[in-house]
Each structure stands twice: as structure tokens, then as C-alpha cells.
Design a protein around this motif. Structure first.
Motif, PDB file in Angstrom:
ATOM      1  N   GLU A 170       1.645  29.942 -34.863  1.00  0.00           N
ATOM      2  CA  GLU A 170       1.444  31.027 -35.823  1.00  0.00           C
ATOM      3  C   GLU A 170       2.759  31.554 -36.374  1.00  0.00           C
ATOM      4  N   PHE A 171       3.893  31.259 -35.694  1.00  0.00           N
ATOM      5  CA  PHE A 171       5.206  31.695 -36.142  1.00  0.00           C
ATOM      6  C   PHE A 171       6.064  30.528 -36.635  1.00  0.00           C
ATOM      7  N   ILE A 172       6.019  29.409 -35.954  1.00  0.00           N
ATOM      8  CA  ILE A 172       6.859  28.265 -36.326  1.00  0.00           C
ATOM      9  C   ILE A 172       6.143  27.477 -37.419  1.00  0.00           C
ATOM     10  N   ASN A 173       6.276  27.922 -38.661  1.00  0.00           N
ATOM     11  CA  ASN A 173       5.639  27.254 -39.800  1.00  0.00           C
ATOM     12  C   ASN A 173       6.442  27.557 -41.064  1.00  0.00           C
ATOM     13  N   SER A 224      -7.129  37.107 -37.410  1.00  0.00           N
ATOM     14  CA  SER A 224      -6.938  35.797 -36.786  1.00  0.00           C
ATOM     15  C   SER A 224      -5.449  35.522 -36.726  1.00  0.00           C
ATOM     16  N   LYS A 225      -5.072  34.371 -36.188  1.00  0.00           N
ATOM     17  CA  LYS A 225      -3.648  34.053 -36.118  1.00  0.00           C
ATOM     18  C   LYS A 225      -3.269  32.953 -37.103  1.00  0.00           C
ATOM     19  N   GLY A 226      -3.952  32.933 -38.238  1.00  0.00           N
ATOM     20  CA  GLY A 226      -3.534  32.040 -39.319  1.00  0.00           C
ATOM     21  C   GLY A 226      -2.167  32.432 -39.836  1.00  0.00           C
ATOM     22  N   GLU A 227      -1.401  31.471 -40.284  1.00  0.00           N
ATOM     23  CA  GLU A 227      -0.012  31.736 -40.638  1.00  0.00           C
ATOM     24  C   GLU A 227       0.110  32.703 -41.807  1.00  0.00           C
ATOM     25  N   ARG A 228      -0.791  32.621 -42.784  1.00  0.00           N
ATOM     26  CA  ARG A 228      -0.724  33.552 -43.918  1.00  0.00           C
ATOM     27  C   ARG A 228      -1.140  34.959 -43.493  1.00  0.00           C
ATOM     28  N   ILE A 229      -2.131  35.054 -42.623  1.00  0.00           N
ATOM     29  CA  ILE A 229      -2.587  36.367 -42.146  1.00  0.00           C
ATOM     30  C   ILE A 229      -1.510  37.024 -41.299  1.00  0.00           C
ATOM     31  N   VAL A 230      -0.850  36.246 -40.445  1.00  0.00           N
ATOM     32  CA  VAL A 230       0.224  36.791 -39.624  1.00  0.00           C
ATOM     33  C   VAL A 230       1.384  37.257 -40.492  1.00  0.00           C
ATOM     34  N   ASP A 236     -12.966  35.068 -22.963  1.00  0.00           N
ATOM     35  CA  ASP A 236     -13.545  33.849 -23.512  1.00  0.00           C
ATOM     36  C   ASP A 236     -12.767  33.490 -24.770  1.00  0.00           C
ATOM     37  N   ALA A 237     -11.971  32.432 -24.696  1.00  0.00           N
ATOM     38  CA  ALA A 237     -11.097  32.064 -25.810  1.00  0.00           C
ATOM     39  C   ALA A 237     -11.815  31.298 -26.905  1.00  0.00           C
ATOM     40  N   ASN A 238     -13.117  31.077 -26.786  1.00  0.00           N
ATOM     41  CA  ASN A 238     -13.857  30.370 -27.826  1.00  0.00           C
ATOM     42  C   ASN A 238     -14.255  31.325 -28.942  1.00  0.00           C
ATOM     43  N   GLY A 239     -14.486  30.773 -30.108  1.00  0.00           N
ATOM     44  CA  GLY A 239     -14.974  31.567 -31.224  1.00  0.00           C
ATOM     45  C   GLY A 239     -13.890  32.392 -31.887  1.00  0.00           C
ATOM     46  N   HIS A 240     -14.336  33.335 -32.710  1.00  0.00           N
ATOM     47  CA  HIS A 240     -13.445  34.157 -33.521  1.00  0.00           C
ATOM     48  C   HIS A 240     -13.213  35.495 -32.823  1.00  0.00           C
ATOM     49  N   PHE A 241     -11.961  35.933 -32.767  1.00  0.00           N
ATOM     50  CA  PHE A 241     -11.621  37.257 -32.245  1.00  0.00           C
ATOM     51  C   PHE A 241     -10.299  37.685 -32.871  1.00  0.00           C
ATOM     52  N   HIS A 242      -9.981  38.982 -32.722  1.00  0.00           N
ATOM     53  CA  HIS A 242      -8.812  39.557 -33.376  1.00  0.00           C
ATOM     54  C   HIS A 242      -7.562  39.403 -32.496  1.00  0.00           C
ATOM     55  N   TYR A 243      -6.417  39.554 -33.162  1.00  0.00           N
ATOM     56  CA  TYR A 243      -5.114  39.526 -32.499  1.00  0.00           C
ATOM     57  C   TYR A 243      -4.325  40.751 -32.927  1.00  0.00           C
ATOM     58  N   SER A 244      -3.516  41.280 -31.997  1.00  0.00           N
ATOM     59  CA  SER A 244      -2.604  42.380 -32.326  1.00  0.00           C
ATOM     60  C   SER A 244      -1.192  41.824 -32.440  1.00  0.00           C
ATOM     61  N   GLN A 298       3.441  44.314 -43.436  1.00  0.00           N
ATOM     62  CA  GLN A 298       3.117  45.729 -43.244  1.00  0.00           C
ATOM     63  C   GLN A 298       3.978  46.345 -42.140  1.00  0.00           C
ATOM     64  N   LEU A 299       4.185  45.607 -41.050  1.00  0.00           N
ATOM     65  CA  LEU A 299       5.038  46.131 -39.982  1.00  0.00           C
ATOM     66  C   LEU A 299       6.461  46.326 -40.462  1.00  0.00           C
ATOM     67  N   TRP A 300       6.939  45.433 -41.306  1.00  0.00           N
ATOM     68  CA  TRP A 300       8.299  45.499 -41.834  1.00  0.00           C
ATOM     69  C   TRP A 300       8.545  46.831 -42.536  1.00  0.00           C
ATOM     70  N   LEU A 301       7.516  47.360 -43.218  1.00  0.00           N
ATOM     71  CA  LEU A 301       7.662  48.612 -43.961  1.00  0.00           C
ATOM     72  C   LEU A 301       7.567  49.836 -43.063  1.00  0.00           C
ATOM     73  N   ARG A 302       7.088  49.688 -41.835  1.00  0.00           N
ATOM     74  CA  ARG A 302       6.918  50.846 -40.948  1.00  0.00           C
ATOM     75  C   ARG A 302       8.189  51.208 -40.190  1.00  0.00           C
ATOM     76  N   PHE A 303       9.120  50.284 -40.051  1.00  0.00           N
ATOM     77  CA  PHE A 303      10.352  50.579 -39.327  1.00  0.00           C
ATOM     78  C   PHE A 303      11.244  51.464 -40.181  1.00  0.00           C
ATOM     79  N   PRO A 304      11.877  52.475 -39.591  1.00  0.00           N
ATOM     80  CA  PRO A 304      12.721  53.403 -40.373  1.00  0.00           C
ATOM     81  C   PRO A 304      14.139  52.887 -40.598  1.00  0.00           C
ATOM     82  N   PHE A 305      14.353  51.582 -40.457  1.00  0.00           N
ATOM     83  CA  PHE A 305      15.665  50.988 -40.692  1.00  0.00           C
ATOM     84  C   PHE A 305      15.454  49.571 -41.213  1.00  0.00           C
ATOM     85  N   HIS A 306      16.525  48.993 -41.706  1.00  0.00           N
ATOM     86  CA  HIS A 306      16.452  47.666 -42.303  1.00  0.00           C
ATOM     87  C   HIS A 306      16.256  46.600 -41.225  1.00  0.00           C
TER      88      HIS A 306
END
Length: 429
Positions: free
Chosen positions: A245-248, A214-220, A188-196, A226-234
């Protein structure tokens, strides 16, 4: 007129006297004559001759199928299933390269103390095809679901973000990652739910995930930080689809300030980001399914789960890379390399890009991690998520908030009267 079975049998019996002493060429000529008259296939004609030679009058029953000679007993299959379950059920071509490391890990942490060493040697010798055959009963009942796409096009800034298509990903180095969002709407795509938010490195297959509310641009953008810091390389490049959510401006400024190249795929061409689309299923959906997650408790559980899954996937689960793809008419032949874990690819093929402290940390993590205990921790979190989904009950898909306008019920349906119409109606006399 088609011959009867008795007539075919009589024709075959007429050739029996010549068959035992015939040479290979003569037997081939006999089969040609029998097949030409009876219309049988050569294999069936050969079988009929053998049957009548055993009993020329009536023919004997077909030869009993030989019982298979099993090289690996139940004890070896049980150990194989342990290794397979510890890595979340990979296919044989991915499990085979990992067997030595997994068996050493289980033995190092005392999980194979009651197993005969000869059995462990047998498991190490299994081929990928044998692994698939012997694990077929364990795979029974594993059913895949299907989700809903939540990508909504973002036309803003498209012209200023360069486009990158699927054939430009063949040769690359670590640091170019593809990102995507996976919605946990439960149908059900209505209402509020989380994104991975899922991110995978193209060169090594290293994958990291975090769940955002949510998939707000600031939240994404905050989740990507946080993901950027988890990778063991640049991280030097980010590639996404055309979702808003990405093209902004926010994400573009985030990449520009960190000197990260930002690119996008073509609209309605998911193969331009095929690496991350694959991880959406193999990492996210396989671990948390298609249930609805929209509470704070579920958000916490999901973000406790992903660091554990990262260790399992990046340190112990081999992945294969496509080497070549050749088309012969309608058939496409693909060749893949030998399976290797993302950590192994990173440290062996691109070791000069890894800081010595990160190398030591990765090697110690792989050595000290107990695979069975890691799998138990993952299963406990998954059980909690499943219980929360069970308490919520079945999700019934509701109509969209603008369903009245989408259905056309608000549009004028009354026909114009005759004096309002620009073309007067006519009737036959």
C-alpha cells in the motif's frame, strides 16, 4: 545431619547474654557464628535473636506490621483519578508533568468547584511513583488484546526507495513522519474492512490519524493528503514499512511532486519504524480496540473520533523521548527525558518552524478546550462503535479463499504405480 529447630533455638539462646552490651563488630561476629552453625540467613538470625530477647523462654510472636501512614486521603485520590481518566489513563511518569496543566484546565471550566484547595495542592505534590501506587486499583481489569498484521510485501520500486534503519532516528527535526496502516478486521482478515492510517512526527511525537475504506494505493494516498494538511508544520519526509500500500508508483509520485523525501525500513524489522508502531497501540488500539469496522456508519464515526483524539494526545498528553540506551551484559538501561506534550515540544524547542498564526491557534485551542467535555465526546463515539460491534456479534474467523491450495488438498497425493516409478520397488524374499 541437619539441626532441628529446637537445636537452632538453643544455639541462639546461648548468645543472648552477649548481645545487649555487644558493640557493632561483636554483634557481627555473633551473627556469623550463629549463621555458621544453624545455616540461617543473617536477617533471619537477627530476627530470631530479637524474638528471644523479648521472651527468652518461649519467644514472642513476630512484630505486627506497621500500618502505613497515608499522606493523601480519599479526596486527593478522587481528584487524581479524574485527571488520569481525562488523559485516557497514562502512567505516572507521563501524568506527573501534565498534572498542573490538567488541574488548571479542570478548574478553569468549573469541574473542581466543590474541591478543597488544600486537596488540589496535595495532588500537585504527588510524585510519579506515588501516582502509580495510588492508581493501581483503578487500572485493575484493563486488558490488552492482540491484532493481526496486514502488511504484505511490495517488491515494486524497492530499489529506488532509500532504506532507513532504527539507529538513524536519533537527531531529527519536525517534518519527518512515519506512517502505517492498522486493520480493523475483528479477527477475520477475509472480506472488506476499514483501515486507519496513522502518522507520527519523530521529533515531537505529534500524531494524526484518519480511517480509509481500504488499503488501495490511491485511497491511501488520498488519506495521506488529508493528514498532510493537519500537521502544524511542513512535512519534508515520509517513512513507511514495505507494505504494497506504500511501496508503489502512486505514492512515490505523490511524494516527488511535493518534494517530500520517501524512505522505507527493512523487511521484517518493525523497529525501523518503532515510533509509529508504538502509536498504533497507544493511539489507535487504545481508542477503538480490535473490533471489526466495515460499514459506512462506522467509517464516519471513526473519522469523527480522530480529530478529538488528536487534541487530547497532542495538546495535553505528555510523551517521553529516549535519551540513551546502555547495555551491561544482558541488562539494558534506558534513560528518558522529562515528559512533555507534542505541542509543548514544538512551540518551545522548534518555535521558529511554526507560523505565528499556527502558534496562536494552538495556544488558544489548549486554553479553550474543556478536557472533561472532550473526554465525554470521545466516550460517546466509542460507545456508539461498541454498540455497533455488539450488534454484529462475535466474529468467527473464516478460512481464506485459497485455503484449499494452502492446505495442499489440491496437490496430487496418489503414489506412482510400480510401472510408472523410475526406481522399481524391491521386496525381501
Amino acid at each position: 545431619m541437619e539441626l532441628s529447630l529446637a537445636a537452632r533455638k538453643a544455639i541462639t539462646q546461648a548468645q543472648l547474654a552477649k548481645w545487649p552490651k555487644a558493640s557493632k563488630v561483636e554483634k557481627s561476629a555473633i551473627l556469623d557464628s550463629v549463621c555458621g552453625v544453624t545455616g540461617w540467613h543473617r536477617d533471619h538470625a537477627r530476627k530470631a535473636i530479637r524474638t528471644l530477647l523479648a521472651d527468652p523462654q518461649h519467644g514472642s510472636a513476630p512484630r505486627k506490621r506497621r500500618e502505613p501512614a497515608l499522606t493523601y486521603g480519599p479526596a486527593a485520590i478522587e481528584v487524581l483519578e479524574r485527571c488520569w481518566a481525562a488523559l485516557d489513563g497514562p502512567a505516572g511518569k507521563r501524568l506527573k508533568p501534565a498534572l498542573d496543566e490538567v488541574l488548571n484546565n479542570l478548574a478553569r471550566h468549573g469541574h473542581l468547584a466543590d474541591i478543597d484547595p488544600a486537596v488540589i495542592v496535595q495532588v500537585r505534590q504527588m510524585s510519579a511513583a506515588t501516582i502509580d501506587r495510588r492508581l493501581a486499583p483503578a487500572r485493575t481489569g484493563l486488558v490488552a488484546g492482540k491484532g493481526i498484521s496486514h502488511t504484505r510485501p511490495g517488491s515494486l520500486l524497492k530499489s529506488s526507495i532509500p532504506m532507513k534503519t532504527w539507529h538513524e532516528w536519533n537527531d531529527t527535526i519536525p517534518g519527518i513522519i512515519q506512517i502505517d496502516l492498522v486493520g480493523h478486521d475483528g479477527g477475520d482478515a477475509n472480506g472488506h474492512f476499514h483501515y486507519s492510517l496513522d502518522a507520527t512526527d519523530v521529533a515531537t511525537g505529534w500524531t494524526e490519524t484518519i480511517t480509509v475504506r481500504s488499503k488501495g494505493e490511491r485511497i491511501v494516498a488520498a488519506g495521506l493528503e488529508q493528514l498532510w494538511l493537519r500537521f502544524p508544520f511542513h512535512i519534508s519526509g515520509i517513512h513507511s514499512d514495505n507494505g504494497s500500500e506504500f511501496i508503489n508508483h502512486h505514492l512515490l509520485n505523490w511524494c516527488t511532486s511535493r518534494k517530500i523525501t520517501f524512505s522505507r525500513g527493512r523487511s521484517s524489522h518493525s523497529n525501523d519504524q518503532a515510533h509509529i508502531e508504538q502509536k498504533n497501540w497507544s493511539v489507535v488500539r487504545r481508542n477503538v480496540g480490535y473490533y471489526r469496522y466495515d460499514s459506512r456508519r462506522e467509517l464516519d464515526l471513526l473519522n469523527q473520533l480522530w480529530p478529538l483524539v488528536s487534541i487530547q494526545v497532542n495538546q495535553f498528553l505528555p510523551q517521553q523521548r529516549l535519551i540513551s540506551k546502555t547495555r551491561h551484559g544482558a541488562k539494558v538501561s534506558k534513560r528518558h527525558d522529562q515528559g512533555a506534550t507534542p505541542s509543548h515540544r514544538l512551540l518551545t524547542q522548534f518555535g521558529d518552524m511554526v507560523d505565528p498564526h499556527d502558534r496562536t491557534r494552538l495556544e488558544n485551542l489548549r486554553h479553550d478546550t474543556d478536557l472533561v467535555e472532550l473526554k465525554h465526546q470521545i466516550s460517546d463515539i466509542q460507545a456508539n462503535l461498541l454498540e455497533l460491534a455488539r450488534r454484529r456479534g462475535q466474529i468467527t474467523r473464516r478460512a481464506k479463499t485459497n485455503h484449499v491450495y494452502l492446505s495442499g488438498k489440491k496437490l496430487p497425493t496418489k503414489r506412482a504405480s510400480s510401472d510408472e516409478s523410475t526406481t522399481q520397488t524391491t521386496r525381501a524374499s
